[in-house]
Design an enzyme around this catalytic site. Structure first.
Site, PDB file in Angstrom:
ATOM      1  N   ASP A 144      40.713  30.234  82.798  1.00 15.02           N
ATOM      2  CA  ASP A 144      40.928  30.220  81.405  1.00 15.02           C
ATOM      3  C   ASP A 144      41.565  28.965  81.225  1.00 15.02           C
ATOM      4  OD1 ASP A 144      41.035  30.140  78.557  1.00 15.02           O
ATOM      5  OD2 ASP A 144      41.674  32.387  78.600  1.00 15.02           O
ATOM      6  N   HIS A 192      48.247  32.769  75.382  1.00 16.36           N
ATOM      7  CA  HIS A 192      48.356  31.393  75.137  1.00 16.36           C
ATOM      8  C   HIS A 192      49.911  30.899  74.880  1.00 16.36           C
ATOM      9  CE1 HIS A 192      44.425  32.034  73.241  1.00 16.36           C
ATOM     10  NE2 HIS A 192      44.175  30.620  73.469  1.00 16.36           N
TER      11      HIS A 192
END
Length: 338
Positions: free
Chosen positions: A251, A182
């Site tokens: 993702d 992330h």
């Protein structure tokens, strides 16, 4: 149809979102905590998403794993355990762990079916590795590949019993990441031989209808590109070595592991071989940019999407929740063994 999945900004669609989604006709939508307040509100939102294009079977997904990754939270919805709980039970009673995972997933799936959600981004098939970053951590189903595969299969089966499609993630494996994707790009230096361990659960479940890529760079396969942007990883590893022929999602494209603008990231993912670009954060400029950057959905991707959604609930009647209490009871009695 646009080969993208978009997020929503709030509890209801804004006028701008409604107009954009009607025009862009995305493959689907993803929901987060900001979109979830009550059963009635959530079902009204998913009903409107289906009505936008008149499709009963619409790809509406959520990250409802259990443990620390749950968008539908107590006290409104039931809590669910993380994958590690089933791994612990497997140590002493493998068959009981498999049955507990199946019952848990079916109960969770019934919550999603009641809410009008058709897809859960679960199970993780990432093989947990010692010393890795905790971004996976207790979300994993274990550190032994065939155990992960067995519990992953049970999870897919349980979701399917509730009319929900599962997503195997994060292909070709996120268990070795030393940093959080992330926030930055993890680089994996393991050899191709060592990475066979990571591939094994995905290979065992290669008949799954939906998969999700990992934003990790694997030096054994591609010195420069993360898996999401690597033609070699997608074609030679995911499609051929693993044998996965289902719908392949990226993702979240907002994650800082990827470089460039979000529309550029989407275009690179499509060029590399990903079927669907996943963009979670409902930023209108990014969504419009993605719509302008992607080629239309191919016939092959459309077939994969239709195959993934075919077994899911049509949501033309309320979900039958009568079995959920018995499923909780079975799961909890089995987990108590560990």
């Amino acid at each position: 149809m646009l080969p993208a999945i978009f997020g929503l900004s709030g509890l209801t669609l804004t006028e701008d979102e409604r107009a954009f989604f009607r025009d862009a006709d995305p493959a689907g939508y993803i929901l987060f905590g900001r979109n979830v307040e009550s059963p009635a509100q959530l079902r009204a939102l998913t009903d409107e998403l289906r009505a936008l294009h008149g499709r009963d079977r619409t790809f509406i997904c959520i990250d409802q794993e259990g443990g620390r990754v749950a968008r539908m939270k107590p006290p409104v919805w039931q809590p669910y355990p993380p994958g590690e709980r089933f791994d612990r039970l497997y140590d002493i009673a493998p068959a009981s762990a498999i049955e507990a995972a199946r019952a848990n997933a079916e109960a969770l799936g019934l919550d999603l079916a009641e809410a009008g959600i058709s897809v859960d981004c679960l199970p993780l098939l990432d093989v947990r590795q010692p010393g890795a970053h905790d971004v996976i951590g207790d979300r994993a189903l274990g550190s032994e590949p065939m155990r992960v595969a067995a519990l992953g299969r049970a999870t897919l089966d349980g979701l399917a019993r509730a009319g929900i499609a599962g997503v195997v993630k994060h292909m070709p494996g996120h268990g070795r990441a030393l940093v959080d994707s992330h926030k930055e790009l993890p680089t994996v230096s393991a050899s191709a031989e060592e990475l066979e361990m990571d591939l094994a659960p995905f290979r065992a479940l290669r008949d799954a209808t939906i998969g999700m890529t990992a934003h990790l760079r694997f030096l054994a396969w591609d010195d420069w590109n993360p898996a999401t942007h690597s033609p070699f990883v997608i074609e030679e590893i995911i499609r051929k070595a693993i044998g996965f022929d289902g719908l392949l999602l990226t993702d979240d494209l907002d994650m800082q592991a990827l470089g460039g603008t979000v529309p550029e990231r989407a275009a690179r993912a499509q060029a590399a071989g990903c079927d669907i670009a996943l963009n979670c954060w409902a930023k209108m400029d990014d969504m419009v940019g993605i719509a302008n950057s992607l080629a239309p959905m191919s016939d092959k991707v459309m077939q994969r999407l239709e195959r993934a959604l075919a077994p899911t609930a049509a949501f033309d009647a309320p979900a039958d929740m009568t079995a959920q209490a018995a499923l909780f009871d079975k799961r909890d009695r089995l987990l108590e063994l560990a």
